[in-house]
Design an enzyme around this catalytic site. Structure first.
Site, mmCIF file in Angstrom:
data_model
loop_
_atom_site.group_PDB
_atom_site.id
_atom_site.type_symbol
_atom_site.label_atom_id
_atom_site.label_comp_id
_atom_site.label_asym_id
_atom_site.label_seq_id
_atom_site.Cartn_x
_atom_site.Cartn_y
_atom_site.Cartn_z
ATOM 1 C CB ILE A 1 32.840 30.032 -15.427
ATOM 2 C CG1 ILE A 1 34.304 30.048 -15.903
ATOM 3 C CG2 ILE A 1 31.914 30.423 -16.577
ATOM 4 C CD1 ILE A 1 34.606 29.084 -17.034
ATOM 5 C CE1 TYR B 1 18.563 11.537 -25.932
ATOM 6 C CE2 TYR B 1 19.892 10.941 -27.834
ATOM 7 C CZ TYR B 1 18.727 10.824 -27.112
ATOM 8 O OH TYR B 1 17.727 10.004 -27.551
ATOM 9 N NE ARG C 1 22.632 23.824 -17.991
ATOM 10 C CZ ARG C 1 21.576 24.413 -18.537
ATOM 11 N NH1 ARG C 1 21.006 23.887 -19.614
ATOM 12 N NH2 ARG C 1 21.071 25.517 -18.015
ATOM 13 C CE1 TYR D 1 29.747 23.614 -17.074
ATOM 14 C CE2 TYR D 1 28.995 24.277 -19.260
ATOM 15 C CZ TYR D 1 28.793 24.207 -17.903
ATOM 16 O OH TYR D 1 27.644 24.718 -17.344
ATOM 17 C CB THR E 1 25.115 26.089 -20.930
ATOM 18 O OG1 THR E 1 25.974 25.032 -21.328
ATOM 19 C CG2 THR E 1 23.748 25.521 -20.622
ATOM 20 C CB THR E 2 24.750 31.030 -19.144
ATOM 21 O OG1 THR E 2 25.063 30.094 -18.108
ATOM 22 C CG2 THR E 2 23.985 32.183 -18.531
ATOM 23 C CE LYS F 1 30.655 26.820 -15.874
ATOM 24 N NZ LYS F 1 29.729 27.430 -16.876
#
Length: 284
Positions: A208, A109, A140, A135, A46-47, A165
């Site tokens: 992380i 979503y 998000r 994750y 994502t980052t 994570k």
């Protein structure tokens, strides 16, 4: 896979002023991780703004990172999505040589149930030739992977599920998961720089980190010293990093330090001038 304990850096993807991927800046970022003794690097998560890169750009970034790191530290690849069949197809067909594990985010979503999350990750684990780090980032994705579901996935696929994570921001939930995972090989990894010392004190396996793109040495101290005082001192900066979304904050830091240009891909944009000024003051 014990080499995926400790500090992992959620690597950003730098862009040039015209929006193209900046490979020279990417090399500078990788040097920072090597010098700062990061234990591993997460690529195209994502980052890294992976969802805004083309297939060709993702391939170029992967190839460059693999070639430049040249086996010096392990690499983890972000592979996730909200179409289970498409994620599994990617895992079955892509060449994952050079990576030690994949990081796979909860489907976003479409907000699956806990049963849907269980079936999704079991399918991902079956398709993946590499160990999988789950994750959980409800802010998000809109869905929270509960500790009992994590353990259900792990118990169904113990040879494939390496860890999770945890970026729910819910310390009690994370502590509960750590307790459930005792006696197993499941790694519970902090996905939140600002909670890392607390998670390590509770028995976490590492971090992380977004912060470590610019400050790997400080992030290492959060992990290896479980330093609550350092966590408190860093809290104002960490809060600013995420005030207007990630990775806008860390890109502001790196731009102020002269490592990258402050460019993001729409729909993300750089921090507002006010937040950029606050970050500049915090790192001065």
């Amino acid at each position: 896979m014990s080499n995926l304990r400790g500090l992992g850096t959620a690597l950003i993807t730098p862009f040039k002023a015209d929006g193209a991927v900046d490979l020279e800046a990417l090399k500078r970022l990788l040097d920072i991780q090597i010098v700062g003794n990061a234990d591993y690097i997460v690529v195209l998560g994502t980052t890294g703004e992976a969802v805004t890169l083309t297939d060709e750009e993702r391939h170029i970034v992967r190839r460059m990172v693999i070639d430049y790191i040249a086996g010096r530290i392990p690499l983890v690849l972000g592979v996730g999505g909200n179409n289970t069949a498409a994620v599994c197809e990617t895992l079955c067909t892509d060449d994952l040589t050079g990576f030690s594990a994949i990081l796979s985010v909860c489907p976003y979503y479409n907000k699956p149930s806990q049963e849907g999350l269980f079936r999704h990750f079991c399918a991902v684990a079956e398709a993946s030739p590499l160990p999988v780090i789950l994750y959980n980032v409800p802010g998000r994705t809109g869905v929270n992977l509960l500790p009992e579901t994590v353990m259900r996935i792990y118990n169904a696929c113990p040879a494939k599920i390496l860890g999770v994570k945890e970026a729910s921001g819910n310390l009690e939930q994370i502590k509960h998961l750590i307790n459930l995972a005792k006696g197993t090989d499941l790694l519970v990894i902090s996905g939140d720089d600002g909670l890392t010392a607390d998670i390590m004190q509770a028995g976490g396996a590492g971090l992380i980190s977004v912060l470590s793109n610019a400050y790997p040495s400080e992030a290492r101290k959060l992990v290896y010293d479980a330093d609550s005082q350092l966590q408190s001192r860093l809290a104002p900066l960490i809060n600013l990093l995420f005030k207007e979304g990630n990775p806008s904050g860390i890109k502001t830091v790196l731009a102020k330090k002269g490592v990258i240009k402050n460019v993001l891909r729409l729909p993300l944009v750089p921090n507002s001038p006010a937040v950029q000024d606050d970050i500049a003051a915090a790192i001065s």
